[in-house]
Design a protein around this motif. Structure first.
Motif, PDB file in Angstrom:
ATOM      1  N   THR A 179      43.709  42.519  59.504  1.00  0.00           N
ATOM      2  CA  THR A 179      44.430  42.801  58.264  1.00  0.00           C
ATOM      3  C   THR A 179      45.161  44.125  58.360  1.00  0.00           C
ATOM      4  OG1 THR A 179      42.852  41.545  56.942  1.00  0.00           O
ATOM      5  CG2 THR A 179      44.180  43.168  55.782  1.00  0.00           C
ATOM      6  N   GLU A 202      44.279  48.737  52.309  1.00  0.00           N
ATOM      7  CA  GLU A 202      43.766  47.363  52.437  1.00  0.00           C
ATOM      8  C   GLU A 202      42.637  47.113  51.451  1.00  0.00           C
ATOM      9  OE1 GLU A 202      40.927  44.346  53.746  1.00  0.00           O
ATOM     10  OE2 GLU A 202      40.620  46.504  53.993  1.00  0.00           O
ATOM     11  N   VAL A 206      42.856  44.426  48.212  1.00  0.00           N
ATOM     12  CA  VAL A 206      41.956  43.278  48.087  1.00  0.00           C
ATOM     13  C   VAL A 206      41.164  43.329  46.781  1.00  0.00           C
ATOM     14  CG1 VAL A 206      39.917  42.184  49.090  1.00  0.00           C
ATOM     15  CG2 VAL A 206      41.801  42.876  50.566  1.00  0.00           C
ATOM     16  N   ARG A 207      40.784  44.541  46.341  1.00  0.00           N
ATOM     17  CA  ARG A 207      39.856  44.667  45.222  1.00  0.00           C
ATOM     18  C   ARG A 207      40.520  44.981  43.885  1.00  0.00           C
ATOM     19  NH1 ARG A 207      35.182  48.431  48.082  1.00  0.00           N
ATOM     20  NH2 ARG A 207      34.825  47.093  49.896  1.00  0.00           N
ATOM     21  N   LYS A 233      47.996  39.595  49.916  1.00  0.00           N
ATOM     22  CA  LYS A 233      47.384  39.133  48.675  1.00  0.00           C
ATOM     23  C   LYS A 233      47.651  37.646  48.469  1.00  0.00           C
ATOM     24  CE  LYS A 233      47.315  41.927  45.104  1.00  0.00           C
ATOM     25  NZ  LYS A 233      45.973  42.495  45.065  1.00  0.00           N
ATOM     26  N   ARG A 236      45.226  35.666  50.401  1.00  0.00           N
ATOM     27  CA  ARG A 236      43.895  35.680  49.791  1.00  0.00           C
ATOM     28  C   ARG A 236      43.885  34.939  48.456  1.00  0.00           C
ATOM     29  NH1 ARG A 236      40.868  40.047  52.094  1.00  0.00           N
ATOM     30  NH2 ARG A 236      41.584  40.201  54.240  1.00  0.00           N
ATOM     31  N   SER A 238      45.308  35.599  45.701  1.00  0.00           N
ATOM     32  CA  SER A 238      45.239  36.427  44.499  1.00  0.00           C
ATOM     33  C   SER A 238      46.592  36.550  43.812  1.00  0.00           C
ATOM     34  CB  SER A 238      44.700  37.822  44.848  1.00  0.00           C
ATOM     35  OG  SER A 238      45.530  38.463  45.803  1.00  0.00           O
TER      36      SER A 238
END
Length: 540
Positions: A179, A202, A206-207, A233, A236, A238
């Protein structure tokens, strides 16, 4: 050393625990089995149940557990669930229990028993434990292969700290490395400071869905990083929407508000129809506002509302439209200074400043010039379907120039990309020679107006004399050489912080905290100079 008391939290098993009469001892009952493991000494069981329906069963379990493990205390917690298969109900009930329970991790260890209750309960136990609402590990029990009186079956303790599991940890480490490499466009960067920053970006990407602010000079790679973050993103799952990029420096007057927020028919002269606007186009996706420091104050106010409320009115309209986008903003300006000067809204800056990252220019990352050179050669090969290489002497000569004080790289990676494209295009038989490199470095010197080539000092000596006047004669030669370089860096930098980062790059990476601008101000004060004074003199 004596271990801490062990506390197990779980639901009563309304099916598996439910047994009556003497025959109940021939059945495996997960809650009773908690007291039957010789190597699992349970001090207390916190049992969740609907007491109106299962009080009698709970008392039987308390009594039976007392027989097999007299030292184990059972506490009952009345937990009503109208529908134990309703995720929202179960999650809310367990969250409330975790909020009220007096956990004392210093004195007790906790296990969450996931073998009783519905599958929905098991999912909720996992989520709340993984999020540390329950400071515990998971306990999974299972029956013996054949029911035998007195056989407790097996148990497994699951620690949700995945770093404890070597193969999983190695896999996540590989994925994290992949990543980070993706965010750097596959460039094997060598700057420790830059690499640490990419790791932080990163984790934030992600969070968090909060706005992100990317600072740095023109050409430092803010736009490329924003697009890479979008693709990360999106991979993932999101983000479902588009990547929308806007250069705020191109937005002026009514056109700025219309481009960003849309307009209704007749909102202003020439508005003959409706327009959705770029913020609406970014609904569900990522909006990258480059050069956000150029945005007008009115547009800043509307943007703040759109970020906070996810709703805004188009120009000339009464009905609001909604757009749920993630914002990344970029700028090469000092927004804190712009706030002090009244050119940027303080409330918007505060909203953007939660996650702020500085992307250093090429001059501040000299160790990354070589890997970026290879990246640009690969990009040229993909675009032109032709592979071009350096001969060894030419490569060494170009890198010496690129990392020297003569190479100012005002356009940063854009300058480097353009330079490689010119050399690759002019390279005979796909080979960049010393002659091609020498021609290119002379060209860059002319483009940058760098009269220092040849080592005569030129403009920098003139700048020194302009600033110090007759005091130049009082300088030791050592101080003069050092001060000339400091002045050159200050003249090429947009702020004292940027100049400080360039001048103190090596030493700043060895300290936990830095204030490069303050170090520079103290140095300049020795010669009765200020950064703004140097910049003004350099502009002539």
């Amino acid at each position: 050393m004596r271990s801490k008391p062990l506390v197990v939290i779980g639901f009563i098993g309304t099916v598996l625990d439910a047994a009556d009469g003497p025959g109940r001892w021939e059945r495996w009952r997960p809650t009773v089995a908690l007291g039957m493991f010789e190597d699992l000494l349970v001090s207390r069981v916190e049992l969740l149940l609907d007491e109106r329906r299962y009080a009698k069963l709970a008392e039987r379990i308390r009594a039976d557990l007392g027989q097999v493990s007299p030292e184990t205390e059972v506490r009952l917690h009345d937990t009503f669930l109208a529908d134990p298969w309703d995720f929202e109900q179960v999650f809310a009930a367990l969250h409330e229990f975790a909020r009220r329970y007096p956990f004392d991790s210093e004195r007790e260890d906790y296990l969450v028993h996931i073998s009783t209750g519905t599958h929905v309960a098991q999912i909720c136990w996992f989520l709340l434990t993984e999020a540390r609402f329950f400071p515990a590990r998971l306990l999974q029990t299972s029956p013996p292969p054949k029911q035998r009186v007195g056989d407790a079956g097996k148990y497994t303790i699951i620690d949700l700290d995945l770093a404890r599991y070597d193969r999983i940890a190695q896999r996540f480490a590989r994925e994290r490395d992949d990543t980070n490499s993706f965010l750097k466009s596959g460039i094997a960067t060598r700057s420790p400071t830059f690499n640490r920053m990419i790791e932080q970006i990163e984790r934030v990407a992600v969070r968090s869905k909060a706005p992100m602010l990317l600072l740095g000079p023109t050409g430092a790679g803010k736009s490329m990083l924003a697009r890479n973050l979008f693709e990360l993103k999106q991979s993932r799952h999101s983000l479902k929407g588009r990547f929308v990029e806007v250069n705020c420096a191109t937005l002026r007057g009514d056109g700025a508000g219309s481009a960003l927020f849309g307009h209704v028919r007749g909102a202003f002269t020439g508005a003959q129809g409706e327009r959705a606007g770029l913020l609406k186009s970014a609904d569900g996706g990522l909006l990258f506002l480059d050069e956000i420091g150029e945005l007008g104050l009115d547009e800043q106010a509307m943007l703040l509302r759109a970020i906070e409320d996810k709703r805004f009115p188009p120009l000339g309209g009464d009905r609001e439209v909604s757009s749920d986008f993630q914002l990344i903003a970029g700028t090469n300006r000092d927004l804190a200074e712009a706030v002090a000067q009244g050119r940027f809204r303080e409330d918007l800056y505060a909203r953007l400043n939660l996650w702020t990252f500085y992307l250093p220019g090429l001059k501040e990352r000299s160790e990354d010039i070589e890997p970026n050179l290879d990246f640009e050669l690969e990009r040229y090969a993909r675009q032109q379907s032709e592979r071009v290489t350096f001969n060894r002497e030419a490569r060494e000569r170009y890198l010496r120039f690129a990392m020297s004080v003569d190479a100012t790289w005002p356009g940063n990676f854009r300058d480097l990309g353009a330079s490689v494209t010119r050399m690759a295009t002019l390279a005979p038989q796909g080979r960049i020679t010393v002659e091609v490199v020498d021609e290119e470095t002379r060209r860059l010197g002319r483009i940058w107006g760098n009269s220092r080539r040849g080592g005569n000092g030129g403009d920098d000596d003139a700048l020194l004399e302009t600033l110090l006047g007759d005091r130049v004669a009082d300088l030791d030669r050592f101080d003069r050489v050092q001060l000339v370089e400091v002045l050159r860096v200050c003249a090429a930098s947009r702020s004292a912080s940027e100049a400080g980062r360039t001048l103190f790059q090596a030493s700043r990476e060895k300290r936990s905290s830095t204030n490069d601008a303050d170090r520079l101000r103290k140095y300049l004060k020795r010669f009765e100079l200020e950064f703004a004074q140097i910049r003004e003199a350099a502009r002539g």
